[in-house]
Design an enzyme around this catalytic site. Sequence first.
Site, PDB file in Angstrom:
ATOM      1  N   ASN A 196       0.863  -1.179   0.000  1.00  0.00           N
ATOM      2  CA  ASN A 196       0.000   0.000   0.000  1.00  0.00           C
ATOM      3  C   ASN A 196       0.903   1.234   0.000  1.00  0.00           C
ATOM      4  O   ASN A 196       1.518   1.550   1.013  1.00  0.00           O
ATOM      5  CB  ASN A 196      -0.902  -0.017   1.242  1.00  0.00           C
ATOM      6  CG  ASN A 196      -1.771   1.220   1.343  1.00  0.00           C
ATOM      7  OD1 ASN A 196      -1.961   1.954   0.373  1.00  0.00           O
ATOM      8  ND2 ASN A 196      -2.314   1.456   2.529  1.00  0.00           N
TER       9      ASN A 196
ATOM     10  N   LYS B 240       0.120   4.315  -0.213  1.00  0.00           N
ATOM     11  CA  LYS B 240      -0.488   5.469   0.461  1.00  0.00           C
ATOM     12  C   LYS B 240      -0.265   6.747  -0.358  1.00  0.00           C
ATOM     13  O   LYS B 240      -0.287   6.696  -1.589  1.00  0.00           O
ATOM     14  CB  LYS B 240       0.034   5.585   1.893  1.00  0.00           C
ATOM     15  CG  LYS B 240      -0.156   4.290   2.696  1.00  0.00           C
ATOM     16  CD  LYS B 240       0.191   4.422   4.151  1.00  0.00           C
ATOM     17  CE  LYS B 240      -0.024   3.106   4.871  1.00  0.00           C
ATOM     18  NZ  LYS B 240       0.231   3.220   6.318  1.00  0.00           N
TER      19      LYS B 240
ATOM     20  N   HIS C 105      -9.311   0.964   5.344  1.00  0.00           N
ATOM     21  CA  HIS C 105      -8.005   1.106   5.997  1.00  0.00           C
ATOM     22  C   HIS C 105      -8.134   2.017   7.208  1.00  0.00           C
ATOM     23  O   HIS C 105      -8.923   2.955   7.222  1.00  0.00           O
ATOM     24  CB  HIS C 105      -6.984   1.676   5.004  1.00  0.00           C
ATOM     25  CG  HIS C 105      -5.571   1.617   5.490  1.00  0.00           C
ATOM     26  ND1 HIS C 105      -5.049   2.532   6.381  1.00  0.00           N
ATOM     27  CD2 HIS C 105      -4.569   0.736   5.210  1.00  0.00           C
ATOM     28  CE1 HIS C 105      -3.788   2.233   6.620  1.00  0.00           C
ATOM     29  NE2 HIS C 105      -3.471   1.136   5.934  1.00  0.00           N
TER      30      HIS C 105
ATOM     31  N   GLU D 194      -6.452   4.361   8.328  1.00  0.00           N
ATOM     32  CA  GLU D 194      -6.245   5.783   8.079  1.00  0.00           C
ATOM     33  C   GLU D 194      -7.474   6.421   7.444  1.00  0.00           C
ATOM     34  O   GLU D 194      -7.774   7.591   7.685  1.00  0.00           O
ATOM     35  CB  GLU D 194      -5.003   5.975   7.209  1.00  0.00           C
ATOM     36  CG  GLU D 194      -3.725   5.667   7.965  1.00  0.00           C
ATOM     37  CD  GLU D 194      -2.541   5.323   7.066  1.00  0.00           C
ATOM     38  OE1 GLU D 194      -1.475   5.022   7.618  1.00  0.00           O
ATOM     39  OE2 GLU D 194      -2.694   5.344   5.824  1.00  0.00           O
TER      40      GLU D 194
ATOM     41  N   GLU E  10      -5.125  -5.265  10.740  1.00  0.00           N
ATOM     42  CA  GLU E  10      -4.081  -4.273  10.940  1.00  0.00           C
ATOM     43  C   GLU E  10      -4.317  -3.551  12.263  1.00  0.00           C
ATOM     44  O   GLU E  10      -5.108  -2.615  12.337  1.00  0.00           O
ATOM     45  CB  GLU E  10      -4.048  -3.276   9.774  1.00  0.00           C
ATOM     46  CG  GLU E  10      -5.412  -2.787   9.294  1.00  0.00           C
ATOM     47  CD  GLU E  10      -5.310  -1.540   8.447  1.00  0.00           C
ATOM     48  OE1 GLU E  10      -4.266  -1.310   7.842  1.00  0.00           O
ATOM     49  OE2 GLU E  10      -6.297  -0.774   8.424  1.00  0.00           O
TER      50      GLU E  10
ATOM     51  N   GLY F 196       2.868   2.003  10.976  1.00  0.00           N
ATOM     52  CA  GLY F 196       3.792   3.120  10.852  1.00  0.00           C
ATOM     53  C   GLY F 196       4.545   3.454  12.107  1.00  0.00           C
ATOM     54  O   GLY F 196       5.244   4.467  12.177  1.00  0.00           O
TER      55      GLY F 196
ATOM     56  N   SER G  80       3.630  -2.507  10.344  1.00  0.00           N
ATOM     57  CA  SER G  80       5.094  -2.506  10.474  1.00  0.00           C
ATOM     58  C   SER G  80       5.720  -3.828  10.031  1.00  0.00           C
ATOM     59  O   SER G  80       6.627  -4.350  10.673  1.00  0.00           O
ATOM     60  CB  SER G  80       5.506  -2.166  11.914  1.00  0.00           C
ATOM     61  OG  SER G  80       5.113  -0.844  12.242  1.00  0.00           O
TER      62      SER G  80
END
Length: 256
Positions: free
Chosen positions: A9, A11, A95, A97, A167, A173, A213
């Site tokens: 991904n 992003k 996702h 985010e 996730e 991250g 990660s």
Amino acid sequence: MRRLIIAGNWKMNKTVAEAIDMANGLNRNFPDDPGLDIVVCPAYTALSETGNILQDSVIGLGAQDMYWQDSGAFTGEISPLMLKELGVKFVVIGHSERRQFFGETNESVNKKVKAAVKHGFIPIMCVGEKLEERKSGKTFDVIKEHIELGLEGLVIEAPENIVIAYEPVWAIGTGVNAAPAQAQEAHFYIRKLLTEIFDGAFAQSIRIQYGGSVKPENTEELMRQEDVDGALVGGAGLDLNSFTEIIKKAQKVARV
């Protein structure tokens, strides 16, 4: 046997030129069937050029999001028909985010997953808990809500037509990944939930990725977990060498 799937991904990263370089590099590194599925999810601006490069390769093209309507007055959104024209096969939906920064809800995730399946895409539906939710013992409650509401009313013909990505938000991250045992525990619970939604054999064949990660150093151990069927890779997927190494580590334990 469930075929592993490694998805990068990207992003909000990579210009069109950088995406082209990355796609060409992956084509060079993996000219033949690697024994697992490789997917890259560029930004919308790079989808067309990346798709052209990957058109005849073993690497699948994915989008990072998708609206559920085919067309209309939805400024800034991208429709299923627009993605289909570009050769997109996979769509990341829900996702963390998108949930955290852009108001994604279980209801909108459900609409997008249904639209993706309707148009022949393979949705990669993301679920996972925040750090405070894990600390307060709500991990399974959050996962259950994401799974049940995200898949509510969904009809799919084959288990390979959907991917679930676990996730944990606290691992995205941050450089801190879930321990393999933690990942397996969550994946096992997700598969149990899937068994309640679909029949047992069907649920056993649905792939569940881990995201958070992922890097070359932890890939192999994660992929060895019984219910971990791949990885949704963020930062480490932006570099050709590290993403290639992750794929090669996964190849060591590829099941089919």
